[in-house]
Design an enzyme around this catalytic site. Structure first.
Site, PDB file in Angstrom:
ATOM      1  N   HIS A 142      -1.638 -42.579  24.199  1.00 29.01           N
ATOM      2  CA  HIS A 142      -3.024 -42.998  24.860  1.00 29.01           C
ATOM      3  C   HIS A 142      -4.079 -41.965  25.185  1.00 29.01           C
ATOM      4  O   HIS A 142      -5.207 -41.844  24.711  1.00 29.01           O
ATOM      5  CB  HIS A 142      -2.954 -44.277  25.720  1.00 29.01           C
ATOM      6  CG  HIS A 142      -4.192 -44.826  26.361  1.00 29.01           C
ATOM      7  ND1 HIS A 142      -4.580 -46.150  25.906  1.00 29.01           N
ATOM      8  CD2 HIS A 142      -5.306 -44.409  27.026  1.00 29.01           C
ATOM      9  CE1 HIS A 142      -5.780 -46.489  26.253  1.00 29.01           C
ATOM     10  NE2 HIS A 142      -6.240 -45.483  27.131  1.00 29.01           N
ATOM     11  N   GLU A 143      -3.671 -41.295  26.186  1.00 29.18           N
ATOM     12  CA  GLU A 143      -4.535 -40.373  26.743  1.00 29.18           C
ATOM     13  C   GLU A 143      -4.864 -39.151  25.878  1.00 29.18           C
ATOM     14  O   GLU A 143      -6.021 -38.521  25.676  1.00 29.18           O
ATOM     15  CB  GLU A 143      -3.964 -39.612  28.133  1.00 29.18           C
ATOM     16  CG  GLU A 143      -3.787 -40.719  29.095  1.00 29.18           C
ATOM     17  CD  GLU A 143      -4.852 -41.366  29.535  1.00 29.18           C
ATOM     18  OE1 GLU A 143      -6.028 -41.045  29.626  1.00 29.18           O
ATOM     19  OE2 GLU A 143      -4.372 -42.498  29.815  1.00 29.18           O
TER      20      GLU A 143
END
Length: 157
Positions: A67-68
């Site tokens: 996600h990051e």
């Protein structure tokens, strides 16, 4: 897992799923509470909540890192890196990252503190979750001065 292992994992995931290098730093940040991770727009570093690894294991950690990394690579490329952007949604689904992180059991929202106050003039007592400055506020019924009686720590069921 220590920061160096997290750095290596992040670099490996970046190469494997995004086919691009991760050139910045990934590290654990114990102060994160409500989020699984955070990407910094200015420094390009990725911070991860270590409690996610503790409570949910490495599979959940990998999803948070993906996600990051979506934020990271899209921001570097000048594309839509925010949650609302279609570029972000598409890339996140493509690499299999998590949209939201799981909640951490027994976190700070499991324990709450209640503060008991009393009016010096009319004697009415009331509870508040948040403390307040008794010198700045007066009783809503009689405009008398307020004093703090005690604080109680309660655990939720």
């Amino acid at each position: 897992m220590i920061d160096e292992q997290l750095q290596l994992l992040t670099e490996r995931l970046s190469e494997e799923f995004f086919h691009k290098p991760f050139k910045h730093t990934a590290f654990f940040n114990k102060r994160l509470r409500t989020t699984g991770g955070r990407y910094s727009l200015h420094s390009h570093h990725i911070e991860i909540n270590p409690k996610q690894l503790e409570h949910h294991g490495e599979d959940e950690l990998v999803k948070i890192i993906k996600h990051e990394l979506c934020h990271y690579h899209l921001h570097i490329e000048g594309k839509g890196y925010q949650h609302k952007d279609n570029d972000f949604k598409y890339l996140l689904a493509k690499v299999g990252g998590s949209r939201h992180c799981q909640t951490i059991p027994n976190s700070h929202n499991q324990i709450k503190t209640m503060h008991l106050y009393r009016c010096k003039k009319c004697g009415v007592e009331f509870h508040r979750r948040r403390r307040f400055n008794t010198k700045r506020y007066v009783c809503g019924k009689c405009k008398g001065r307020i004093e703090k009686i005690k604080s109680m720590t309660l655990e939720k069921d």
